[in-house]
Design a protein around this motif. Structure first.
Motif, PDB file in Angstrom:
ATOM      1  N   ASP A   1      38.085  -3.013  23.137  1.00 38.93           N
ATOM      2  CA  ASP A   1      38.833  -3.912  22.284  1.00 38.93           C
ATOM      3  C   ASP A   1      39.121  -2.813  20.914  1.00 38.93           C
ATOM      4  OD1 ASP A   1      38.982  -5.744  23.798  1.00 38.93           O
ATOM      5  OD2 ASP A   1      37.659  -7.108  22.764  1.00 38.93           O
ATOM      6  N   ASP A   2      38.073  -2.301  20.519  1.00 39.88           N
ATOM      7  CA  ASP A   2      38.354  -1.455  19.256  1.00 39.88           C
ATOM      8  C   ASP A   2      39.163  -0.228  19.770  1.00 39.88           C
ATOM      9  OD1 ASP A   2      36.601  -2.940  17.921  1.00 39.88           O
ATOM     10  OD2 ASP A   2      34.688  -1.830  18.169  1.00 39.88           O
TER      11      ASP A   2
ATOM     12  N   ARG B   1      42.556  -1.123  19.401  1.00 42.14           N
ATOM     13  CA  ARG B   1      43.034  -1.503  18.288  1.00 42.14           C
ATOM     14  C   ARG B   1      43.378  -0.282  17.361  1.00 42.14           C
ATOM     15  NH1 ARG B   1      39.160  -4.464  16.743  1.00 42.14           N
ATOM     16  NH2 ARG B   1      39.665  -6.553  17.553  1.00 42.14           N
TER      17      ARG B   1
ATOM     18  N   SER C   1      46.293   1.623  18.567  1.00 42.70           N
ATOM     19  CA  SER C   1      47.826   1.029  18.100  1.00 42.70           C
ATOM     20  C   SER C   1      48.091   1.475  16.712  1.00 42.70           C
ATOM     21  CB  SER C   1      47.526  -0.549  17.937  1.00 42.70           C
ATOM     22  OG  SER C   1      46.625  -0.826  16.942  1.00 42.70           O
TER      23      SER C   1
END
Length: 484
Positions: free
Chosen positions: A357-358, A361, A364
């Protein structure tokens, strides 16, 4: 049930709230605290509808007391909005607020945003609305923080009342049970709209500073205590012109013969006028009198730090160090924007591991980080390779920096950490490269500083949000001396 006509509009009466759920009654706070919470809800509703009047009454204990009242406001959008915000947030906010009206790709932003010098110690004066509904959204607060990041320190918060309007299909209002949070289909557009609109409005404000600064200055001034027996002398008690002429003739020194070989000794203020005078003698009059300009004409310097300038209707006191520090800072920012942020390539790229997830993120926002001189690339699995860092930051702990960026992304949906670190260094460079306190300035230097302040956006506050000048109107000064 059928409609019923009522002259007073809609009346909402609350009673027996915990009749069916008496257990929740134990979690209530004091009556005063609960009434304050109810009042805040009504105030937020009143902000969203300036054309509707609101009256909140407390009828507990057999009393009928009006705790909040806002009369309907008429006029165009901003006239009505300023009138309502003056009723709810106070006249000082509307006097120091800028009108915001911007639109981008189906989203419209309107409202009022206060000057940086009108800031608060907490975020209680930040009111955000989406399609007329008050919300407390991390994305919107993060965008607001990013827009003011260059003007306020982290412990200061801007005061705003902003309204975002869009097609209901572009926003999900069912994220939170109380509908206090929303989720936009295109959050980047909304964030960019808020940041760009606020920064554009602040840039158009130029050197303008909050009027509360002058008010605080005047409030700090106190007349000298007078003995009880001595009556205060007002203007109508002054001596006549004839009496004044006689007194002047009696006090005038006797004429002395001029002797070049024996210069007359000086005393009192005259001895300071040779080496320590801060007076500015105007050599020639320009085509446009300097007093007619916003910051006026320099008339002197006191304590080798404060410039005294005369305007058409008052006096301006300028902190020479804070003002020049802001001017140098804005110049450095313009140069960096034109030339880009120099990046320092690492001899050995630093590999940092993250969760899935990190990692998603962080990647992005990789393009945005690259524009700030921080280049990260996927390195397989959950790792990234840091290949370049901003040269101005010097030696960088890449892992700690990326973790801080991820924390900001989780809290606000965006990160300004790299930009803030770069601007913090530019601010320190500007501080060391600006005019120091204690330096005596010539008349042309002081006037040049005033003209540059008038032409430079954001020059009304220093890099930390403090005012760079105070303007006192002549009418207020005369009131201090009892002349009005």
């Amino acid at each position: 049930m059928k409609p019923c006509a009522l002259n007073g509009g809609t009346v909402v009466t609350l009673r027996d709230l915990f009749y069916a759920t008496p257990a929740r009654l134990k979690f209530l706070r004091t009556d005063r605290a609960e009434m304050q919470s109810i009042s805040e809800v009504i105030k937020r509703l009143a902000m969203a509808e300036p054309s509707v009047g609101f009256t909140l009454r407390d009828v507990s204990d057999g009393k009928d007391r009006v705790t909040f009242r806002a009369d309907p406001c008429s006029g165009d959008l901003f006239d009505a909005l300023r009138g309502r915000m003056g009723q709810v947030m106070g006249a000082e906010f509307t006097d120091n607020a800028l009108s915001i009206d911007a639109e981008r790709e189906g989203f419209r932003l309107t409202g009022l945003a206060a000057l940086p010098t009108y800031s608060r110690g907490s975020s209680v004066a930040q009111h955000l609305f989406v399609n007329g509904r008050p919300v407390q959204d991390r994305l919107l607060h993060g965008a607001l923080r990013g827009a003011y990041a260059d003007f306020l320190s982290r412990e200061r918060h801007p005061a705003v009342a902003l309204f975002v309007d869009c097609d209901p299909h572009k926003v999900d209002v069912n994220v939170h049970p109380a509908k206090s949070e929303v989720r936009f289909r295109d959050p980047g557009i909304v964030r960019g709209l808020i940041v760009s609109a606020l920064r554009h409005a602040l840039a158009e404000a130029g050197h303008r500073a909050s009027t509360t600064v002058a008010g605080a200055t005047l409030g700090a001034m106190r007349p000298e205590p007078q003995p009880a027996a001595a009556p205060r002398v007002y203007q109508m008690d002054r001596p006549s012109q004839g009496a004044l002429s006689s007194a002047w003739r009696a006090q005038a020194p006797a004429p002395q013969p001029y002797t070049p070989s024996a210069p007359q000794p000086t005393s009192g203020f005259a001895e300071f006028s040779r080496d320590y005078s801060g007076r500015v003698d105007v050599v020639e009059e320009p085509e446009q009198p300097a007093e007619a300009l916003p910051l006026g004409a320099a008339r002197g310097q006191v304590h080798e730090n404060y410039i005294i300038a005369q305007t058409a209707d008052g006096v301006v006191i300028v902190d020479q160090h804070a003002a020049h520090e802001r001017l140098v800072y804005e110049k450095l920012k313009r140069q960096m924007a034109e030339r880009g942020v120099p990046a320092q390539a690492l001899l050995i790229p630093e590999i940092v591991e993250f969760s899935a997830d990190d990692l998603s993120r962080l990647l992005s926002v990789a393009d945005e980080l690259s524009r700030m001189g921080l280049t990260v690339e996927p390195f397989g699995g959950g790792a990234v390779a840091v290949r370049e860092t901003p040269a101005i930051l010097g030696e960088v702990n890449a892992k700690a920096l990326l973790n801080d960026i991820l924390d900001e992304l989780a809290d606000y949906g965006s990160s300004q950490l790299v930009q803030e670190k770069i601007e913090a260094i530019l601010s320190r460079v500007a501080c060391h490269g600006s005019i120091r306190s204690g330096r005596r300035m010539r008349a042309e230097e002081m006037n040049a500083l005033l003209r540059e302040m008038e032409a430079t956006p954001h020059s009304g506050q220093c890099n930390h949000g403090r005012p760079t000048y105070v303007e006192l109107k002549l009418s207020d000064i005369e009131r201090l001396f009892g002349r009005t």
